[in-house]
Design a protein around this motif. Structure first.
Motif, PDB file in Angstrom:
ATOM      1  N   ASN A 129     -68.277  56.325  -1.087  1.00 39.55           N
ATOM      2  CA  ASN A 129     -69.386  56.107  -2.028  1.00 39.55           C
ATOM      3  C   ASN A 129     -70.684  55.748  -1.305  1.00 39.55           C
ATOM      4  OD1 ASN A 129     -67.594  56.616  -4.072  1.00 39.55           O
ATOM      5  ND2 ASN A 129     -67.312  54.473  -4.638  1.00 39.55           N
ATOM      6  N   GLY A 130     -70.911  56.406  -0.184  1.00 38.53           N
ATOM      7  CA  GLY A 130     -72.135  56.187   0.567  1.00 38.53           C
ATOM      8  C   GLY A 130     -72.132  54.953   1.443  1.00 38.53           C
ATOM      9  N   VAL A 131     -71.003  54.231   1.498  1.00 41.40           N
ATOM     10  CA  VAL A 131     -70.910  53.007   2.298  1.00 41.40           C
ATOM     11  C   VAL A 131     -70.075  53.280   3.541  1.00 41.40           C
ATOM     12  CG1 VAL A 131     -70.187  50.592   2.338  1.00 41.40           C
ATOM     13  CG2 VAL A 131     -71.125  51.588   0.246  1.00 41.40           C
ATOM     14  N   TYR A 132     -70.650  53.014   4.705  1.00 43.54           N
ATOM     15  CA  TYR A 132     -70.005  53.296   5.982  1.00 43.54           C
ATOM     16  C   TYR A 132     -69.182  52.089   6.425  1.00 43.54           C
ATOM     17  CZ  TYR A 132     -69.594  54.308  11.005  1.00 43.54           C
ATOM     18  OH  TYR A 132     -69.121  54.536  12.279  1.00 43.54           O
ATOM     19  N   GLU A 133     -67.990  52.365   6.955  1.00 45.51           N
ATOM     20  CA  GLU A 133     -67.142  51.293   7.485  1.00 45.51           C
ATOM     21  C   GLU A 133     -66.506  51.757   8.786  1.00 45.51           C
ATOM     22  OE1 GLU A 133     -63.392  48.375   6.207  1.00 45.51           O
ATOM     23  OE2 GLU A 133     -64.267  49.755   4.750  1.00 45.51           O
ATOM     24  N   HIS A 134     -66.592  50.920   9.802  1.00 48.60           N
ATOM     25  CA  HIS A 134     -66.007  51.257  11.103  1.00 48.60           C
ATOM     26  C   HIS A 134     -65.548  49.968  11.785  1.00 48.60           C
ATOM     27  CE1 HIS A 134     -65.413  53.215  14.991  1.00 48.60           C
ATOM     28  NE2 HIS A 134     -66.047  52.175  15.527  1.00 48.60           N
ATOM     29  N   TRP A 135     -64.268  49.896  12.098  1.00 48.62           N
ATOM     30  CA  TRP A 135     -63.698  48.766  12.832  1.00 48.62           C
ATOM     31  C   TRP A 135     -63.514  49.175  14.296  1.00 48.62           C
ATOM     32  CZ3 TRP A 135     -62.037  43.889  10.928  1.00 48.62           C
ATOM     33  CH2 TRP A 135     -62.262  43.702   9.560  1.00 48.62           C
ATOM     34  N   PRO A 136     -64.233  48.546  15.221  1.00 48.17           N
ATOM     35  CA  PRO A 136     -64.099  48.918  16.632  1.00 48.17           C
ATOM     36  C   PRO A 136     -62.844  48.344  17.293  1.00 48.17           C
ATOM     37  CG  PRO A 136     -65.714  47.170  16.405  1.00 48.17           C
ATOM     38  CD  PRO A 136     -65.301  47.551  15.006  1.00 48.17           C
ATOM     39  N   VAL A 137     -62.059  47.568  16.537  1.00 44.93           N
ATOM     40  CA  VAL A 137     -60.777  47.071  17.028  1.00 44.93           C
ATOM     41  C   VAL A 137     -59.671  47.655  16.153  1.00 44.93           C
ATOM     42  CG1 VAL A 137     -61.732  44.929  17.954  1.00 44.93           C
ATOM     43  CG2 VAL A 137     -60.893  44.985  15.604  1.00 44.93           C
ATOM     44  N   THR A 138     -58.450  47.669  16.694  1.00 37.33           N
ATOM     45  CA  THR A 138     -57.302  48.210  15.978  1.00 37.33           C
ATOM     46  C   THR A 138     -56.256  47.118  15.770  1.00 37.33           C
ATOM     47  OG1 THR A 138     -56.071  48.799  17.985  1.00 37.33           O
ATOM     48  CG2 THR A 138     -57.679  50.419  17.142  1.00 37.33           C
ATOM     49  N   TYR A 139     -55.261  47.442  14.977  1.00 35.20           N
ATOM     50  CA  TYR A 139     -54.142  46.512  14.773  1.00 35.20           C
ATOM     51  C   TYR A 139     -53.472  46.194  16.103  1.00 35.20           C
ATOM     52  CZ  TYR A 139     -49.826  44.481  12.980  1.00 35.20           C
ATOM     53  OH  TYR A 139     -48.786  43.624  12.732  1.00 35.20           O
ATOM     54  N   ASP A 140     -53.268  47.198  16.938  1.00 31.01           N
ATOM     55  CA  ASP A 140     -52.603  46.959  18.221  1.00 31.01           C
ATOM     56  C   ASP A 140     -53.433  46.043  19.117  1.00 31.01           C
ATOM     57  OD1 ASP A 140     -50.400  48.489  17.538  1.00 31.01           O
ATOM     58  OD2 ASP A 140     -51.247  50.339  18.358  1.00 31.01           O
ATOM     59  N   ASP A 141     -54.768  46.144  19.019  1.00 29.54           N
ATOM     60  CA  ASP A 141     -55.623  45.227  19.784  1.00 29.54           C
ATOM     61  C   ASP A 141     -55.362  43.778  19.391  1.00 29.54           C
ATOM     62  OD1 ASP A 141     -56.941  47.277  21.159  1.00 29.54           O
ATOM     63  OD2 ASP A 141     -58.478  47.474  19.612  1.00 29.54           O
ATOM     64  N   LEU A 142     -55.120  43.547  18.094  1.00 30.73           N
ATOM     65  CA  LEU A 142     -54.984  42.179  17.595  1.00 30.73           C
ATOM     66  C   LEU A 142     -53.546  41.674  17.550  1.00 30.73           C
ATOM     67  CD1 LEU A 142     -57.568  41.872  14.664  1.00 30.73           C
ATOM     68  CD2 LEU A 142     -57.792  41.201  17.052  1.00 30.73           C
ATOM     69  N   ASP A 143     -52.592  42.579  17.693  1.00 28.06           N
ATOM     70  CA  ASP A 143     -51.185  42.198  17.526  1.00 28.06           C
ATOM     71  C   ASP A 143     -50.786  40.969  18.342  1.00 28.06           C
ATOM     72  OD1 ASP A 143     -48.547  42.366  16.618  1.00 28.06           O
ATOM     73  OD2 ASP A 143     -47.963  43.685  18.263  1.00 28.06           O
ATOM     74  N   PRO A 144     -51.053  40.915  19.652  1.00 21.88           N
ATOM     75  CA  PRO A 144     -50.653  39.724  20.419  1.00 21.88           C
ATOM     76  C   PRO A 144     -51.406  38.468  19.997  1.00 21.88           C
ATOM     77  CG  PRO A 144     -51.987  41.193  21.776  1.00 21.88           C
ATOM     78  CD  PRO A 144     -51.673  41.938  20.518  1.00 21.88           C
ATOM     79  N   HIS A 145     -52.615  38.646  19.518  1.00 26.28           N
ATOM     80  CA  HIS A 145     -53.412  37.497  19.095  1.00 26.28           C
ATOM     81  C   HIS A 145     -52.938  36.976  17.739  1.00 26.28           C
ATOM     82  CE1 HIS A 145     -55.988  38.432  22.474  1.00 26.28           C
ATOM     83  NE2 HIS A 145     -56.007  39.691  22.060  1.00 26.28           N
ATOM     84  N   TYR A 146     -52.544  37.878  16.853  1.00 25.59           N
ATOM     85  CA  TYR A 146     -51.910  37.441  15.608  1.00 25.59           C
ATOM     86  C   TYR A 146     -50.710  36.559  15.925  1.00 25.59           C
ATOM     87  CZ  TYR A 146     -54.382  40.654  12.375  1.00 25.59           C
ATOM     88  OH  TYR A 146     -55.313  41.274  11.576  1.00 25.59           O
ATOM     89  N   GLU A 147     -49.907  37.008  16.860  1.00 22.98           N
ATOM     90  CA  GLU A 147     -48.685  36.266  17.196  1.00 22.98           C
ATOM     91  C   GLU A 147     -49.007  34.889  17.764  1.00 22.98           C
ATOM     92  OE1 GLU A 147     -44.593  36.907  19.838  1.00 22.98           O
ATOM     93  OE2 GLU A 147     -45.943  38.592  19.467  1.00 22.98           O
ATOM     94  N   ARG A 148     -49.999  34.825  18.627  1.00 24.68           N
ATOM     95  CA  ARG A 148     -50.396  33.533  19.196  1.00 24.68           C
ATOM     96  C   ARG A 148     -50.831  32.546  18.112  1.00 24.68           C
ATOM     97  NH1 ARG A 148     -54.637  34.883  24.049  1.00 24.68           N
ATOM     98  NH2 ARG A 148     -53.220  35.929  25.515  1.00 24.68           N
ATOM     99  N   VAL A 149     -51.661  33.042  17.195  1.00 23.00           N
ATOM    100  CA  VAL A 149     -52.190  32.170  16.146  1.00 23.00           C
ATOM    101  C   VAL A 149     -51.068  31.711  15.219  1.00 23.00           C
ATOM    102  CG1 VAL A 149     -53.774  31.996  14.193  1.00 23.00           C
ATOM    103  CG2 VAL A 149     -54.481  33.221  16.263  1.00 23.00           C
ATOM    104  N   GLU A 150     -50.190  32.619  14.847  1.00 22.52           N
ATOM    105  CA  GLU A 150     -49.070  32.255  13.970  1.00 22.52           C
ATOM    106  C   GLU A 150     -48.225  31.154  14.594  1.00 22.52           C
ATOM    107  OE1 GLU A 150     -48.612  36.702  11.960  1.00 22.52           O
ATOM    108  OE2 GLU A 150     -47.441  36.134  13.733  1.00 22.52           O
TER     109      GLU A 150
END
Length: 572
Positions: free
Chosen positions: A113-134
């Motif tokens: 709908n005319g709104v641009y979205e771009h994530w320069p990181v991926t799930y795999d980039d964050l996976d180890p960090h998710y685990e650390r925080v949990e």
């Protein structure tokens, strides 16, 4: 926290103690960097969260009105926002849910709908960090299987509705201690901590009182002050409360000067207007400045100090999203399974605020529209008494009925000395409170909002209509759940005025692959300003979809890796 003024030079000054700032403080202090955390709000040890009407009335943040409380309320065009002020940031008032952002919801180079979205990181980039925080947050799932303490009616009802509609129901990770490791969960038991927390106070396991969102007086929530900030303090980070940053600027040879004021709590001045512009300005210096004041706070600081940062991206203030937050109610639930229509007991005041979650997929992962989450919500048990007090007609009717019965007995010469049944009937079936289930929604709305300064005040240009398809889909599913529960479906009253309330504001200093795409890069580093990092919800280039706290913390953990990989910094 000591209230001597911070001084000297630091390797890192961190503004804010929420999910971004706390993680940064711990990681950098543990690595031996000299760290100073500046938190504008107070510290809240167990037992300090107010419960009286007078205390709750003063529990808001507005120093100019003599208020230094925990809730910071914002009102903009199209929406209102509720954020926290206090040591531990949003963890003090959130509902404890630590969900990962869905793998397929890390959108890249997509226009909707005319709104641009771009994530320069991926799930795999964050996976180890998710685990650390949990691990650091000590997550546990709600021990729903343990009778009779935790098998709560609202969880059963929400699960049954999800099963009936064929929806994906689960128990999410919660940052709450329900039981010590290896032990059966029992409410109110002492929590065994390996090391003292920064408050040096005892904590107990969750008492299922529903008070998570107004501050846990028992220390059952694994809030950031008990986890990351306590660990940061043990690593010799300096943590200063009631310190509010007003401005900052980069120095010619590197580093930053940070200008702040220190508030003083004066019980005699509580609730009285204050001229905060006359507070003494103090200055501290740091090699690296990390802004973690939250989406609203950080974006406001960057906008306010833009003159000192002329190379900031034009994307500053853009990509605002409320993370699709929506609150509705299933009211006076009923059960017709036995043939006759009876009040259904939901009892939403028992348990932690959120116990379970429903996930509805997005078009990118098998759905047929914007994806979202629904969660069963609760509230403090005392709110049930307030709700029942609104049933004036019912109370009068029951009172007259009991009085007539007692009068008939008296006139008939019979003595009724045991009044248990009569008193019970005065309360009645309490269907207004017992059958109420708040429904919380959040998900992939469109990040088209823009944040600007108007007359020196933060202003957000956001309209409900831009994400109407998303909200219609969420409301339709909520309504279907209310129907399954035999309940009336009630919108938040603000909905009919074209407004929503968000507790998850995101964006304003979004990540991007280039300066034309965002304010910061994938490591939180501000384009054009080495040493300036943003680590909070403002860096999100779009909605997280799930509850965003875990993703904010995981990103901060990743950003910290980047800082620590650089040559050792020495404060100038």
């Amino acid at each position: 926290m000591s209230q001597e003024r911070p001084d000297g030079c630091y390797d890192a000054v961190i503004v804010g103690s929420g999910f971004g700032g706390s993680v940064m403080a711990y990681r950098l202090a543990k690595a031996g960097r000299r760290v100073c955390v500046l938190e504008r709000g107070q510290a809240y040890p167990p037992g300090s969260f107010p419960r009286s009407p007078r205390g709750m009335g003063a529990n808001f943040w507005d120093p100019s009105a003599g208020l230094y409380g925990m809730f910071n309320m914002w009102s903009f065009r199209g929406l209102a926002a509720i954020v926290a002020s206090g040591l531990g940031g949003g963890s003090l008032i959130y509902a404890n849910v630590l969900l990962r952002k869905d793998r397929d919801w890390f959108i890249r180079d997509t226009v909707t709908n005319g709104v641009y979205e771009h994530w320069p990181v991926t799930y795999d980039d964050l996976d180890p960090h998710y685990e650390r925080v949990e691990q650091m947050m000590g997550v546990q799932k709600y021990p729903f299987e343990h009778d009779p303490y935790c098998r709560t009616s609202k969880t059963l009802a929400f699960q049954a509705a999800a099963d009936h509609l064929g929806l994906d129901w689960s128990l999410p990770n919660l940052a709450v201690t329900f039981g010590n490791p290896g032990e059966t969960p029992v409410p109110g038991e002492p929590i065994c901590e390996a090391q003292p927390n920064l408050h040096n106070r005892a904590r107990t396991t969750c008492r299922l009182c529903g008070e998570c969102d107004i501050g846990c007086n028992y220390g059952s929530k694994n809030t950031l002050d008990f986890t990351y900030l306590s660990a940061a303090k043990r690593a010799e980070a300096e943590i200063w409360t009631l310190c509010e940053v007003r401005s900052f600027e980069p120095l010619p040879d590197g580093g930053f000067d940070v200008h702040l004021v220190q508030h003083t709590l004066d019980p005699a001045a509580l609730g009285k207007p204050q001229d905060t512009s006359q507070l003494e300005i103090q200055t501290i210096r740091a090699r690296r400045l990390i802004l973690s004041a939250g989406t609203l706070g950080t974006t406001y600081l960057l906008l306010r100090n833009r003159a000192a940062l002329p190379r900031l991206s034009r994307q500053l203030g853009r990509r605002f999203s409320g993370n699709g937050d929506l609150l509705t109610f299933a009211y006076r639930s009923t059960d017709s399974s036995t043939g006759d229509r009876r009040p259904r007991v939901i009892d939403a005041g028992r348990g932690p605020v959120i116990t379970s979650s429903i996930r509805v997929p997005d078009a990118v992962d098998g759905g047929d529209g914007p994806g979202f989450y629904l969660q069963d919500a609760g509230y403090p048990e005392f709110a049930n008494w307030m709700l029942q007090a609104t049933d004036v007609i019912g109370t009068i009717r029951r009172t007259l009925s009991v009085a007539q019965r007692l009068l008939r007995l008296r006139l008939g010469g019979r003595l009724e000395s045991d009044l248990g049944a009569e008193i019970s009937s005065l309360i009645g079936d309490a269907d207004r409170s017992a059958g109420l289930l708040p429904l919380l929604g959040m998900g992939r709305d469109l990040p088209y909002g823009r944040m600007v300064l108007t007359g020196g005040q933060l202003d957000v240009d956001w309209r409900l209509g831009g994400s109407q398809l998303y909200f219609d889909r969420v409301r339709d599913t909520m309504r279907r759940i209310a129907d399954i529960l035999g309940a009336d479906f009630i919108d938040n009253p603000l909905w009919h005025a074209g407004r929503v309330i968000t507790v998850h504001p995101l964006g304003g200093a979004p990540m991007g692959s280039t300066r034309d795409q965002g304010v910061v890069n994938e490591w939180g580093e501000v384009f054009g300003y080495p040493g300036l990092t943003v680590a909070d919800g403002s860096v999100m280039p779009g909605p997280v979809g799930a509850n965003p706290s875990l993703t904010i913390a995981a990103l901060a953990d990743r950003f910290a890796d980047r800082i620590l990989q650089a040559p050792t910094e020495t404060a100038t």
